[in-house]
Design an enzyme around this catalytic site. Sequence first.
Site, mmCIF file in Angstrom:
data_model
loop_
_atom_site.group_PDB
_atom_site.id
_atom_site.type_symbol
_atom_site.label_atom_id
_atom_site.label_comp_id
_atom_site.label_asym_id
_atom_site.label_seq_id
_atom_site.Cartn_x
_atom_site.Cartn_y
_atom_site.Cartn_z
ATOM 1 N N ASP A 108 5.308 -6.113 10.410
ATOM 2 C CA ASP A 108 5.844 -7.246 11.185
ATOM 3 C C ASP A 108 7.247 -7.012 11.721
ATOM 4 O O ASP A 108 7.759 -7.832 12.478
ATOM 5 C CB ASP A 108 5.861 -8.495 10.287
ATOM 6 C CG ASP A 108 4.442 -8.950 9.969
ATOM 7 O OD1 ASP A 108 4.145 -9.205 8.792
ATOM 8 O OD2 ASP A 108 3.629 -8.993 10.904
ATOM 9 N N HIS A 148 6.654 -4.823 0.890
ATOM 10 C CA HIS A 148 5.188 -4.913 0.967
ATOM 11 C C HIS A 148 4.625 -4.823 -0.444
ATOM 12 O O HIS A 148 5.136 -4.103 -1.279
ATOM 13 C CB HIS A 148 4.623 -3.768 1.817
ATOM 14 C CG HIS A 148 3.236 -4.050 2.298
ATOM 15 N ND1 HIS A 148 2.136 -3.792 1.524
ATOM 16 C CD2 HIS A 148 2.799 -4.600 3.449
ATOM 17 C CE1 HIS A 148 1.052 -4.161 2.200
ATOM 18 N NE2 HIS A 148 1.420 -4.660 3.361
HETATM 19 C C1 SDX Z 1 2.074 -8.694 5.866
HETATM 20 O O1 SDX Z 1 -0.709 -7.590 1.954
HETATM 21 C C2 SDX Z 1 -0.768 -7.121 3.128
HETATM 22 O O2 SDX Z 1 -1.369 -6.082 3.392
HETATM 23 C C3 SDX Z 1 -0.081 -7.928 4.187
HETATM 24 C C4 SDX Z 1 0.002 -7.286 5.569
HETATM 25 C C5 SDX Z 1 -1.364 -7.178 6.209
HETATM 26 O O3 SDX Z 1 -1.537 -6.285 7.062
HETATM 27 O O4 SDX Z 1 -2.232 -8.030 5.914
HETATM 28 O O5 SDX Z 1 0.565 -6.003 5.467
HETATM 29 C C6 SDX Z 1 0.854 -8.106 6.519
HETATM 30 O O6 SDX Z 1 2.016 -9.812 5.403
HETATM 31 C C7 SDX Z 1 3.310 -7.848 5.728
HETATM 32 C C8 SDX Z 1 4.435 -8.564 4.890
HETATM 33 C C9 SDX Z 1 5.170 -9.560 5.805
HETATM 34 N N1 SDX Z 1 6.081 -10.377 4.997
HETATM 35 C C10 SDX Z 1 7.429 -10.243 5.127
HETATM 36 O O7 SDX Z 1 7.980 -9.367 5.798
HETATM 37 C C11 SDX Z 1 8.228 -11.279 4.330
HETATM 38 C C12 SDX Z 1 9.351 -10.586 3.567
HETATM 39 N N2 SDX Z 1 8.726 -9.752 2.505
HETATM 40 C C13 SDX Z 1 8.621 -10.337 1.190
HETATM 41 O O8 SDX Z 1 8.491 -11.702 1.097
HETATM 42 C C14 SDX Z 1 7.810 -9.486 0.205
HETATM 43 O O9 SDX Z 1 8.253 -8.197 0.328
HETATM 44 C C15 SDX Z 1 6.298 -9.518 0.306
HETATM 45 C C16 SDX Z 1 5.758 -10.891 0.327
HETATM 46 C C17 SDX Z 1 5.833 -8.764 1.505
HETATM 47 C C18 SDX Z 1 5.758 -8.785 -0.940
HETATM 48 O O10 SDX Z 1 6.108 -9.554 -2.028
HETATM 49 P P1 SDX Z 1 5.805 -9.072 -3.537
HETATM 50 O O11 SDX Z 1 4.959 -7.848 -3.543
HETATM 51 O O12 SDX Z 1 5.325 -10.289 -4.285
HETATM 52 O O13 SDX Z 1 7.212 -8.597 -4.054
HETATM 53 P P2 SDX Z 1 8.264 -9.531 -4.772
HETATM 54 O O14 SDX Z 1 8.416 -10.811 -4.003
HETATM 55 O O15 SDX Z 1 7.885 -9.614 -6.215
HETATM 56 O O16 SDX Z 1 9.627 -8.684 -4.608
HETATM 57 C C19 SDX Z 1 9.929 -7.615 -5.488
HETATM 58 C C20 SDX Z 1 11.462 -7.542 -5.476
HETATM 59 C C21 SDX Z 1 12.113 -8.893 -5.789
HETATM 60 O O17 SDX Z 1 13.406 -8.600 -6.336
HETATM 61 P P3 SDX Z 1 13.571 -8.657 -7.973
HETATM 62 O O18 SDX Z 1 13.024 -10.032 -8.391
HETATM 63 O O19 SDX Z 1 12.720 -7.501 -8.469
HETATM 64 O O20 SDX Z 1 15.041 -8.491 -8.187
HETATM 65 O O21 SDX Z 1 11.918 -7.174 -4.167
HETATM 66 C C22 SDX Z 1 12.674 -8.253 -3.618
HETATM 67 C C23 SDX Z 1 12.326 -9.498 -4.434
HETATM 68 O O22 SDX Z 1 13.413 -10.417 -4.407
HETATM 69 N N3 SDX Z 1 12.223 -8.380 -2.234
HETATM 70 C C24 SDX Z 1 13.027 -8.635 -1.196
HETATM 71 C C25 SDX Z 1 12.196 -8.623 -0.064
HETATM 72 N N4 SDX Z 1 10.931 -8.385 -0.433
HETATM 73 C C26 SDX Z 1 10.949 -8.247 -1.778
HETATM 74 N N5 SDX Z 1 14.367 -8.854 -1.145
HETATM 75 C C27 SDX Z 1 14.873 -9.077 0.103
HETATM 76 N N6 SDX Z 1 14.120 -9.083 1.259
HETATM 77 C C28 SDX Z 1 12.787 -8.866 1.195
HETATM 78 N N7 SDX Z 1 12.059 -8.873 2.326
#
Ligand code: SDX
Length: 392
Positions: free
Chosen positions: A328, A271
């Site tokens: 989710d 998140h």
């Molecule tokens: C919702 O914003 C909100 O409030 C949203 C929400 C709402 O109520 O409106 O809460 C609802 O959208 C919840 C999120 C649902 N999405 C998912 O579950 C999809 C999977 N999650 C990711 O795509 C990610 O965690 C996000 C999109 C939720 C957040 O992305 P960020 O903050 O841009 O973080 P990032 O992509 O920069 O990741 C940081 C690190 C990275 O690794 P490094 O580059 O530092 O090595 O964490 C890793 C990412 O690769 N990472 C994950 C991961 N999420 C982040 N690695 C594996 N699996 C994951 N799910």
Amino acid sequence: TNGVITIDPGYKNTGSCESAITFLDGEKGVLRYRGYAIEDLAEKASFLEVAYLLIFGELPAESQLEKFYTDIKAESIVDEEMKKILDGFPKSAHPMGVLSSLTSALIAFNPSAVNVDSEEDMYRAIVKLLAKFPVLVAWTLRKKNGQPLDYGDSSLSYVENILKMMFKKPQEEYKVSKVVTEALNKLLILHADHEQNCSTSTVRIVGSSHAGLFASISAGISALWGPLHGGANQAVIEMLEGIKEDGGDTKKYMAKAKDKEDPFRLMGFGHRVYKNFDPRAKIIKKSADEVLGDLGIQDPVLDIAKGLEKEALEDDYFVKRKLYPNVDFYSGIIYRALGIPTEMFTVMFALGRLPGWIAQWREMRLRKEPIGRPRQIYIGENLREFKDISNR
Ligand code: SDX
């Protein structure tokens, strides 16, 4: 930064507005609507009460809630002509695309809801949308199921009515189920608002051009659709089903999620704000056990989800990046137990988020926020001479 402008991709460290609606503490995993703890609201309030609270800022007195619901019921008919738009979609259309189109189409049938500047006009547009949106949600499901479209039953509560419109079988009495109603009520409350997430920011920026409430919400629905945002609840179940088909081999998927070459992400984890447990995920996980227990449903996917969560919480890669289950991760398991098809999960998220989007749009308009128009740092070509096509 070029001295004047600082670029902040994804606005990770940029505030877009001041708001009095929702408070999040990402470190402590705290979520409050207008100062009330989400744990209290999820347990003790009705979804319509929470909608009132988010939009108008106070928990309603009995009489206020009654008037609110009376005003909503008076607007619960959707113009029959709208069914022609619905019929234009192929059965294979994704419900989020249908819902966003129908929401935008509402404008044509409710022109008075477009240019709203006074609080009274805003109230009328808000009530229309809270009344008609659940009808569109139900129509989207029934169209997919090939069932006749139906209107609500004003003798029921707001949530009971939604369930009846979605699930009443032709020629059968619809039996209200307390367990199902309470489960959906809780889920909708938990999804109702979440400060400046991607879809809410979309609603605000579209609304900031004074495009009107319905157009702004239609844009918000499209933003929510993405699998990185609300679309994750559908992607989680598809991922868990994949793991189940694969013999429940969660370790393989954990490895995929950490493989930088592989774009696969563990859906339902991570998140932007919560660097601790998403408080909503905690409540939903507990509710999943209760609802499946009450309905006597054994869902192997729930056990896989719990196994995956346990592994992730003990895995350095996830712990270091503070990746916890988000809203989710477990919600789809309950939606499924309620008989909602996977493709409709994100529509249910939109149904829950509607009052939050409305509240944020209203706050932005009442505070007379300026039109959203960020700048950029130009990295393209310098001035060039035009070349005639014969010389290219
Ligand atoms: C919702 O914003 C909100 O409030 C949203 C929400 C709402 O109520 O409106 O809460 C609802 O959208 C919840 C999120 C649902 N999405 C998912 O579950 C999809 C999977 N999650 C990711 O795509 C990610 O965690 C996000 C999109 C939720 C957040 O992305 P960020 O903050 O841009 O973080 P990032 O992509 O920069 O990741 C940081 C690190 C990275 O690794 P490094 O580059 O530092 O090595 O964490 C890793 C990412 O690769 N990472 C994950 C991961 N999420 C982040 N690695 C594996 N699996 C994951 N799910």
